[in-house]
Design a protein around this motif. Structure first.
Motif, PDB file in Angstrom:
ATOM      1  N   ALA A  23      53.820  95.390  39.965  1.00  9.22           N
ATOM      2  CA  ALA A  23      53.881  94.738  38.656  1.00  9.22           C
ATOM      3  C   ALA A  23      55.258  94.136  38.386  1.00  9.22           C
ATOM      4  O   ALA A  23      55.403  93.289  37.509  1.00  9.22           O
ATOM      5  N   GLY A  24      56.268  94.576  39.145  1.00 11.62           N
ATOM      6  CA  GLY A  24      57.606  94.007  38.993  1.00 11.62           C
ATOM      7  C   GLY A  24      58.249  94.275  37.646  1.00 11.62           C
ATOM      8  O   GLY A  24      58.941  93.420  37.110  1.00 11.62           O
ATOM      9  N   VAL A  25      58.047  95.465  37.095  1.00 14.58           N
ATOM     10  CA  VAL A  25      58.589  95.771  35.768  1.00 14.58           C
ATOM     11  C   VAL A  25      60.014  96.317  35.813  1.00 14.58           C
ATOM     12  O   VAL A  25      60.589  96.603  34.777  1.00 14.58           O
ATOM     13  N   GLY A  26      60.571  96.463  37.007  1.00 14.74           N
ATOM     14  CA  GLY A  26      61.958  96.888  37.112  1.00 14.74           C
ATOM     15  C   GLY A  26      62.109  98.390  37.262  1.00 14.74           C
ATOM     16  O   GLY A  26      61.147  99.150  37.218  1.00 14.74           O
ATOM     17  N   PRO A  27      63.361  98.815  37.411  1.00 17.06           N
ATOM     18  CA  PRO A  27      63.651 100.219  37.722  1.00 17.06           C
ATOM     19  C   PRO A  27      63.338 101.193  36.586  1.00 17.06           C
ATOM     20  O   PRO A  27      63.208 102.387  36.826  1.00 17.06           O
ATOM     21  N   ASN A  28      63.232 100.720  35.356  1.00 13.28           N
ATOM     22  CA  ASN A  28      62.923 101.607  34.229  1.00 13.28           C
ATOM     23  C   ASN A  28      61.441 101.601  33.889  1.00 13.28           C
ATOM     24  O   ASN A  28      61.018 102.218  32.921  1.00 13.28           O
ATOM     25  N   GLY A  29      60.641 100.896  34.685  1.00 10.26           N
ATOM     26  CA  GLY A  29      59.211 100.762  34.403  1.00 10.26           C
ATOM     27  C   GLY A  29      58.423 101.977  34.838  1.00 10.26           C
ATOM     28  O   GLY A  29      58.896 102.851  35.562  1.00 10.26           O
ATOM     29  N   GLY A  30      57.189 102.008  34.365  1.00  7.67           N
ATOM     30  CA  GLY A  30      56.303 103.101  34.720  1.00  7.67           C
ATOM     31  C   GLY A  30      54.889 102.818  34.259  1.00  7.67           C
ATOM     32  O   GLY A  30      54.586 101.749  33.716  1.00  7.67           O
TER      33      GLY A  30
END
Length: 94
Positions: free
Chosen positions: A17-24
């Motif tokens: 999904a490419g939401v970045g390192p803080n994504g989940g």
């Protein structure tokens, strides 16, 4: 808690999904009006206000208040079905 399979699936889903390192993976609960609670699964850039953050095996899950209460003492598992996953919620053993 998350099974190893669920950890891997969540890491893959979040990465794709490419939401970045803080994504989940965010799990939220919605009252269906019949006494049942439906859980909704979405990928999120970070937790919403009031979310409980669960990190297990490198997988991050955000639980809203309803989902957190419903999933206390539960085990989140996943089953692959071709090109998609089905999550299941089971009682923790032991």
């Amino acid at each position: 808690m998350l099974t190893e399979e669920a950890q891997g699936a969540i890491r893959s889903i979040v990465e794709e999904a490419g939401v970045g390192p803080n994504g989940g993976l965010r799990i939220s609960g919605a009252n269906e009006g019949n006494g049942e609670t439906a859980l909704e699964f979405d990928v999120a850039h970070g937790p919403a206000d009031g979310d409980e953050v669960v990190t297990d095996g490198g997988a991050t899950v955000f639980l809203d208040e309803t989902a957190s209460a419903l999933l206390t003492d539960k085990l989140l598992d996943v089953h692959a079905h071709g090109d998609h996953f089905h999550f299941s919620i089971n009682e923790q053993s032991g």
